[in-house]
Write a protein that holds these residues in place. Sequence first.
Motif, PDB file in Angstrom:
ATOM      1  N   ALA A   1       0.659  -1.230   0.145  1.00 36.94           N
ATOM      2  CA  ALA A   1       0.025  -0.136   0.043  1.00 36.94           C
ATOM      3  C   ALA A   1       0.785   1.400  -0.132  1.00 36.94           C
ATOM      4  O   ALA A   1       0.407   2.276  -0.552  1.00 36.94           O
ATOM      5  CB  ALA A   1      -1.081   0.067   1.298  1.00 36.94           C
TER       6      ALA A   1
ATOM      7  N   HIS B   1      -6.914   5.273  -4.003  1.00 40.59           N
ATOM      8  CA  HIS B   1      -5.697   5.260  -3.176  1.00 40.59           C
ATOM      9  C   HIS B   1      -6.178   5.149  -1.806  1.00 40.59           C
ATOM     10  O   HIS B   1      -5.411   4.437  -0.961  1.00 40.59           O
ATOM     11  CB  HIS B   1      -4.771   6.159  -3.495  1.00 40.59           C
ATOM     12  CG  HIS B   1      -3.942   6.396  -4.773  1.00 40.59           C
ATOM     13  ND1 HIS B   1      -3.189   5.434  -5.101  1.00 40.59           N
ATOM     14  CD2 HIS B   1      -4.242   7.336  -5.742  1.00 40.59           C
ATOM     15  CE1 HIS B   1      -2.650   6.008  -6.465  1.00 40.59           C
ATOM     16  NE2 HIS B   1      -3.478   6.881  -7.059  1.00 40.59           N
TER      17      HIS B   1
ATOM     18  N   VAL C   1      -7.054   1.753  -0.731  1.00 39.22           N
ATOM     19  CA  VAL C   1      -5.960   0.607  -0.706  1.00 39.22           C
ATOM     20  C   VAL C   1      -5.450   0.729   0.540  1.00 39.22           C
ATOM     21  O   VAL C   1      -4.985  -0.244   1.361  1.00 39.22           O
ATOM     22  CB  VAL C   1      -4.931   0.840  -1.759  1.00 39.22           C
ATOM     23  CG1 VAL C   1      -3.735   0.088  -1.815  1.00 39.22           C
ATOM     24  CG2 VAL C   1      -5.532   0.681  -3.208  1.00 39.22           C
TER      25      VAL C   1
END
Length: 109
Positions: free
Chosen positions: A12, A52, A55
């Motif tokens: 990540a 994002h 994640v």
Amino acid sequence: MDNDDAISILSALAHPTRLAAFRLLIRHEPDGLPTGALVEASGLSQSTFSTHLAVMARAGLVLSEKRGRQQIQRANLDALKGLTVYLARDCCQGRADLCAPLLAELTCC
């Protein structure tokens, strides 16, 4: 923490946008930041940044809470601590004196 957890967190963070966002959240602990402020800081569209953020949330790096009308994002410092301890657990073959420089760098000023 186990290998799978560490790999998930490291994966990540292995993207410039996510790493920058996580570091920004760390700087704003314990209050966190509204999602809009993170989007603005990233320079991305809301939808792209949301990907994002998802994640990071799946990896356990970001905690979200609703405050009024805003979603506040916070860095999960327990996840960061867990990763750091996991990576350094066998540091220097158990010789604490050799780990002292690492620990000194991790100490908040």
